[in-house]
Design a protein around this motif. Structure first.
Motif, PDB file in Angstrom:
ATOM      1  N   GLY A 543       0.798  -1.219   0.000  1.00 61.65           N
ATOM      2  CA  GLY A 543       0.000   0.000   0.000  1.00 61.65           C
ATOM      3  C   GLY A 543       0.829   1.266   0.000  1.00 61.65           C
ATOM      4  O   GLY A 543       0.482   2.252   0.663  1.00 61.65           O
ATOM      5  N   MET A 544       1.895   1.254  -0.774  1.00 62.00           N
ATOM      6  CA  MET A 544       2.803   2.400  -0.808  1.00 62.00           C
ATOM      7  C   MET A 544       2.113   3.672  -1.293  1.00 62.00           C
ATOM      8  O   MET A 544       2.390   4.766  -0.806  1.00 62.00           O
ATOM      9  CB  MET A 544       4.011   2.075  -1.693  1.00 62.00           C
ATOM     10  N   GLU A 545       1.192   3.535  -2.255  1.00 57.96           N
ATOM     11  CA  GLU A 545       0.544   4.732  -2.787  1.00 57.96           C
ATOM     12  C   GLU A 545      -0.267   5.447  -1.713  1.00 57.96           C
ATOM     13  O   GLU A 545      -0.237   6.690  -1.620  1.00 57.96           O
ATOM     14  CB  GLU A 545      -0.357   4.373  -3.974  1.00 57.96           C
ATOM     15  N   GLU A 546      -0.981   4.680  -0.862  1.00 55.51           N
ATOM     16  CA  GLU A 546      -1.758   5.308   0.207  1.00 55.51           C
ATOM     17  C   GLU A 546      -0.847   6.038   1.187  1.00 55.51           C
ATOM     18  O   GLU A 546      -1.160   7.138   1.662  1.00 55.51           O
ATOM     19  CB  GLU A 546      -2.578   4.244   0.962  1.00 55.51           C
ATOM     20  N   ILE A 547       0.304   5.425   1.495  1.00 52.86           N
ATOM     21  CA  ILE A 547       1.261   6.063   2.410  1.00 52.86           C
ATOM     22  C   ILE A 547       1.790   7.355   1.807  1.00 52.86           C
ATOM     23  O   ILE A 547       1.884   8.387   2.476  1.00 52.86           O
ATOM     24  CB  ILE A 547       2.418   5.092   2.728  1.00 52.86           C
ATOM     25  N   LEU A 548       2.108   7.319   0.512  1.00 51.28           N
ATOM     26  CA  LEU A 548       2.647   8.506  -0.149  1.00 51.28           C
ATOM     27  C   LEU A 548       1.623   9.635  -0.188  1.00 51.28           C
ATOM     28  O   LEU A 548       1.965  10.810  -0.006  1.00 51.28           O
ATOM     29  CB  LEU A 548       3.095   8.150  -1.576  1.00 51.28           C
ATOM     30  N   ARG A 549       0.375   9.290  -0.414  1.00 53.59           N
ATOM     31  CA  ARG A 549      -0.658  10.328  -0.529  1.00 53.59           C
ATOM     32  C   ARG A 549      -0.920  11.026   0.808  1.00 53.59           C
ATOM     33  O   ARG A 549      -1.441  12.140   0.835  1.00 53.59           O
ATOM     34  CB  ARG A 549      -1.949   9.738  -1.089  1.00 53.59           C
ATOM     35  N   CYS A 550      -0.556  10.381   1.912  1.00 51.93           N
ATOM     36  CA  CYS A 550      -0.698  11.034   3.218  1.00 51.93           C
ATOM     37  C   CYS A 550       0.187  12.269   3.317  1.00 51.93           C
ATOM     38  O   CYS A 550      -0.122  13.216   4.047  1.00 51.93           O
ATOM     39  CB  CYS A 550      -0.334  10.055   4.334  1.00 51.93           C
ATOM     40  N   PHE A 551       1.310  12.263   2.571  1.00 53.74           N
ATOM     41  CA  PHE A 551       2.265  13.370   2.663  1.00 53.74           C
ATOM     42  C   PHE A 551       1.935  14.499   1.694  1.00 53.74           C
ATOM     43  O   PHE A 551       2.460  15.605   1.839  1.00 53.74           O
ATOM     44  CB  PHE A 551       3.681  12.869   2.401  1.00 53.74           C
ATOM     45  N   ILE A 552       1.081  14.236   0.715  1.00 49.56           N
ATOM     46  CA  ILE A 552       0.722  15.280  -0.242  1.00 49.56           C
ATOM     47  C   ILE A 552      -0.093  16.366   0.440  1.00 49.56           C
ATOM     48  O   ILE A 552      -0.020  17.545   0.083  1.00 49.56           O
ATOM     49  CB  ILE A 552      -0.041  14.672  -1.438  1.00 49.56           C
ATOM     50  N   LYS A 553      -0.860  15.987   1.482  1.00 53.78           N
ATOM     51  CA  LYS A 553      -1.752  16.948   2.135  1.00 53.78           C
ATOM     52  C   LYS A 553      -0.981  18.048   2.855  1.00 53.78           C
ATOM     53  O   LYS A 553      -1.398  19.200   2.854  1.00 53.78           O
ATOM     54  CB  LYS A 553      -2.655  16.213   3.140  1.00 53.78           C
ATOM     55  N   GLU A 554       0.157  17.690   3.482  1.00 51.75           N
ATOM     56  CA  GLU A 554       0.852  18.659   4.325  1.00 51.75           C
ATOM     57  C   GLU A 554       2.233  19.044   3.818  1.00 51.75           C
ATOM     58  O   GLU A 554       2.900  19.868   4.433  1.00 51.75           O
ATOM     59  CB  GLU A 554       0.990  18.092   5.746  1.00 51.75           C
ATOM     60  N   GLY A 555       2.705  18.459   2.726  1.00 46.91           N
ATOM     61  CA  GLY A 555       4.054  18.721   2.242  1.00 46.91           C
ATOM     62  C   GLY A 555       4.169  20.044   1.509  1.00 46.91           C
ATOM     63  O   GLY A 555       3.179  20.674   1.135  1.00 46.91           O
ATOM     64  N   SER A 556       5.415  20.472   1.297  1.00 43.75           N
ATOM     65  CA  SER A 556       5.679  21.680   0.523  1.00 43.75           C
ATOM     66  C   SER A 556       5.415  21.409  -0.951  1.00 43.75           C
ATOM     67  O   SER A 556       5.222  20.257  -1.365  1.00 43.75           O
ATOM     68  CB  SER A 556       7.130  22.115   0.725  1.00 43.75           C
ATOM     69  N   ALA A 557       5.434  22.463  -1.736  1.00 43.61           N
ATOM     70  CA  ALA A 557       5.159  22.320  -3.174  1.00 43.61           C
ATOM     71  C   ALA A 557       6.180  21.406  -3.833  1.00 43.61           C
ATOM     72  O   ALA A 557       5.830  20.546  -4.661  1.00 43.61           O
ATOM     73  CB  ALA A 557       5.156  23.703  -3.834  1.00 43.61           C
ATOM     74  N   GLU A 558       7.456  21.554  -3.462  1.00 43.66           N
ATOM     75  CA  GLU A 558       8.510  20.719  -4.045  1.00 43.66           C
ATOM     76  C   GLU A 558       8.348  19.271  -3.604  1.00 43.66           C
ATOM     77  O   GLU A 558       8.517  18.344  -4.398  1.00 43.66           O
ATOM     78  CB  GLU A 558       9.884  21.262  -3.633  1.00 43.66           C
ATOM     79  N   ILE A 566       7.004  10.015  -7.850  1.00 44.33           N
ATOM     80  CA  ILE A 566       7.203   8.671  -7.304  1.00 44.33           C
ATOM     81  C   ILE A 566       5.954   7.817  -7.529  1.00 44.33           C
ATOM     82  O   ILE A 566       6.049   6.639  -7.911  1.00 44.33           O
ATOM     83  CB  ILE A 566       7.539   8.751  -5.800  1.00 44.33           C
ATOM     84  N   ILE A 567       4.766   8.386  -7.297  1.00 42.59           N
ATOM     85  CA  ILE A 567       3.512   7.649  -7.513  1.00 42.59           C
ATOM     86  C   ILE A 567       3.374   7.263  -8.986  1.00 42.59           C
ATOM     87  O   ILE A 567       2.945   6.148  -9.316  1.00 42.59           O
ATOM     88  CB  ILE A 567       2.314   8.499  -7.052  1.00 42.59           C
TER      89      ILE A 567
END
Length: 678
Positions: A543-558, A566-567
């Motif tokens: 479930g790597m994609e779900e884990i990665l998407r958790c960081f899109i909400k709060e991460g910087s633009a870069e 990566i996705i």
């Protein structure tokens, strides 16, 4: 006086409570007797037996609610009886509360025969999601809990590899045991005397807080004074500029009406515009009657000040230096290694540093070109901790410069020596830090990179990075940067494929680490290894994609941009790029001309000179000053003020002429501090 009398009973009660707690039995009897004789009231405090019975009942109620999955009942009691200071300030309490929320969220899946009630499960998952977005958000940067933030988005957690631990038979009993231990210690601790609690909370904590506030106040006042001076200077320049502008507008209007502007007037205006340093010298020395003079001088006043010429350092007797580094006592060796490092790290970038480096290389300071069994490089295996550490620091400093890396790479045994020191060093963390830093810089050279991969350094890095919280910032950053560099090669990716599950788990945990400096290298390593189909399959299964998407909400633009790449790589079905498969062919080292000497090289010095003991540049110039060649005096009329070319030649002059030509020097370098571009 009235306020004191109103609180007297409670104050006396606090004193009695503490005396009871500390078992001052005779003192308590005397205290009570004297209070009664003076007619002083005593507030009643609950007896210890009564408090213990209430504590046991409360513990039983909490455990019963835990066993029955009664989430609302449990957390009602939890928030009422566990002190807020513990729930919000104790890390163990926060972690336990997180796992308790997981327990109640998946309770229907583990304790329902057949298919669980979907409505109940959805309600519990919604409650868990709400917790993650509020109180649970405090642990979002902790690697231990990172996978569980994807739990609300996984349709069937029971079959998901990331959550199989939660559904093992031992997980719930172990959590229950942790809960019982916590309740026993916490609820008893809450019965400690109120006098002790007041002292602890309002005494020591206030003292520390006052010290911090005072330090912050001093720093704020210093910054305020600096900014105030800048503001006053800008305000004065602004008022001056407005005044000059108004006068120039008046002059233009006068010119339109036929009135000429005199050179003296133009001169006075320009003097007001020039900086203070130029006013006196320019006021009467420049002919403003020549066209273009005023504008030229105004532009010249803004030109940067030319830096003073930096002198070159004197040459050294390198044969004597190397002899003492090899046969001297350990304290002398440590001071010499320190002084040689300081000469390199504290030198000014440019000609001065280049001259120092060339002198080290041309004199083969570390015996990289020597075949003798006893040489300077063997100090890496010294029995003395400080000598080992300072040798590692000097190698790391040399590896920070592209020409230094080329010099060190000439010794085929040095890389293996560093790898052995990295894996065996368990006494001195600074030694391991500097060895790791040197290896990361060596990984910029392809031949050394290939050797590290073949020696299995990737497996060592993965093992160390499994527990990143016990690593220093320097070790963590350089370990992740080295891992990324090795993963850029096809052989490195294939090595990762052998332990794909472990590599992916380590990298996904590092995504949420509080040290944001490592994020570009974690992203780079993930993006690189996901080009291997077998690793992509493993990543999808966990479930790597779900884990990665958790960081899109709060991460910087870069950060968001990199994660999206990566996705995209994760969902790609393309076979490995054939260009990547050929990247193991020997090519020119792709290094950029970016030499950086980090400040960590000189941090936390392990030795200090005693009274009368020489160290640093004084030690080098007093005991190891090189001979001055007679040819130098013939070159210049004044031997004291020799020309810079002679001085440069003198500083880099070998004390013994070598038979072979010097090896070519690298001209480009790339460091881990460069942002990754996917």
């Amino acid at each position: 006086m009235g306020d004191i009398l109103a609180s007297e009973a409670e104050l006396l009660g606090l004193v009695k409570e503490y005396l009871d707690f500390a078992e001052f039995e005779d003192t308590v009897k005397t205290f009570i007797k004297e209070c009664r004789s003076k007619g002083k009231p005593l507030s009643k405090t609950p007896s210890s037996s009564l408090r213990d019975s209430k504590t046991l009942i409360l513990q039983k109620d909490l455990i019963t609610a835990f066993d029955n999955g009664a989430q609302k009942v449990f957390f009602g009691l939890w928030e009422e009886h566990v002190p807020a200071s513990v729930r919000e300030g104790d890390t163990l309490a926060q972690k336990l509360e997180f796992y308790l929320h997981i327990h109640f969220a998946i309770f229907p899946l583990k304790h329902t025969a057949g298919k669980p009630d979907k409505a109940e499960f959805d309600e519990r998952i919604s409650s868990f999601k709400a917790y993650l977005e509020t109180r649970g958000a405090a642990l979002s940067q902790t690697t231990e809990f990172l996978p569980f933030y994807a739990l609300p988005f996984v349709p069937n957690p029971m079959v998901h590899p990331s959550f199989k631990e939660l559904f093992q038979d031992s997980w719930t009993p172990e959590l229950k045991m942790r809960l019982e231990t916590f309740l026993s210690s916490t609820l008893k601790a809450s019965n400690t005397p109120r006098l002790f609690t007041l002292y602890k909370d309002n005494g020591q904590s206030n003292k520390e807080m006052l010290q911090q506030l005072h330090q912050q106040l001093v720093e704020a006042e210093r910054r305020t004074m600096t900014y105030l001076k800048r503001y006053n200077k800008i305000q004065a320049d602004y008022h001056n500029l407005i005044g000059v502008t108004a006068e120039l507008v008046d002059s233009l209007e006068a010119t339109v009406n036929g009135k000429m502007i005199t050179p003296e007037y133009l001169q006075s205006v320009c003097v007001r515009l020039f900086s203070n340093q130029m006013r006196q010298s320019l006021a009467h020395s420049i002919d403003f009657t020549r066209p273009g003079t005023a504008s030229t001088m105004l532009r010249a006043s803004l030109a940067p000040v030319k830096l003073k010429e930096i002198p070159l350092l004197p040459s050294l007797d390198y044969e004597k230096l190397k002899k003492d580094l090899t046969f001297g006592n350990d304290r002398l060796k440590a001071f010499l290694l320190q002084a040689l490092r300081w000469r390199l790290t504290t030198s000014h970038p440019g000609e001065q540093r280049e001259t120092v480096l060339q002198a080290y290389i041309s004199n083969d300071l570390l015996d990289c070109q020597s075949n003798n069994q006893r040489n300077v490089l063997q100090l890496l295996h010294s029995k003395n901790d400080v000598v080992r550490q300072y040798m590692a620091r000097l190698i790391n400093a040399l590896a920070s410069l592209s020409e230094g890396r080329l010099y060190l790479s000439q010794n085929t045994k040095l890389l293996r020596m560093l790898e052995e020191r990295l894996k065996d060093e368990d006494k001195d963390l600074l030694t391991r830090e500097n060895v790791l830093g040197a290896l990361q810089k060596f990984s910029l050279r392809r031949t050394l990179q290939s050797t590290m991969i073949q020696d299995g350094l990737i497996f060592w890095l993965i093992d160390v990075l499994e527990d990143p919280d016990c690593l220093s910032d320097y070790t963590l950053e350089y370990a992740v940067a080295l891992l990324m560099n090795l993963c850029l090669r096809s052989t490195g990716k294939n090595m990762c494929a052998k332990v794909a599950g472990l590599v992916l788990k380590v990298l996904s945990d590092l995504l949420g680490h509080e040290n944001h400096e490592i994020q570009p290298y974690v992203n780079g390593a993930l993006y690189s290894i996901l080009s291997i189909p077998s690793i992509r399959e493993e990543a999808r299964a966990m479930g790597m994609e779900e884990i990665l998407r958790c960081f899109i909400k709060e991460g910087s633009a870069e950060m968001i941009r990199q994660i999206e790449f990566i996705i995209k790589q994760l969902n790609s079905e393309d076979p490995p790029d054939m260009i990547l498969e050929s990247d193991d062919e020997e090519e020119e080292d792709d290094e950029e001309d970016r030499d950086t000497m980090e400040s960590d090289l000189d941090k936390d010095e392990a030795i200090q000179p005693r009274l009368g003991e020489l160290a640093g540049e004084k030690l080098l110039t007093s005991e190891y000053l090189g001979d001055i060649c007679p040819a130098l005096y013939a070159c210049c009329e004044d031997p004291v003020k020799s020309c810079s070319s002679c001085a440069r030649w003198l500083c880099s002059l070998p004390t013994v002429h070598s038979e072979g030509p010097m090896a070519p020097l690298a001209s480009r370098a790339a460091f881990h501090s460069k942002p990754l571009t996917l």
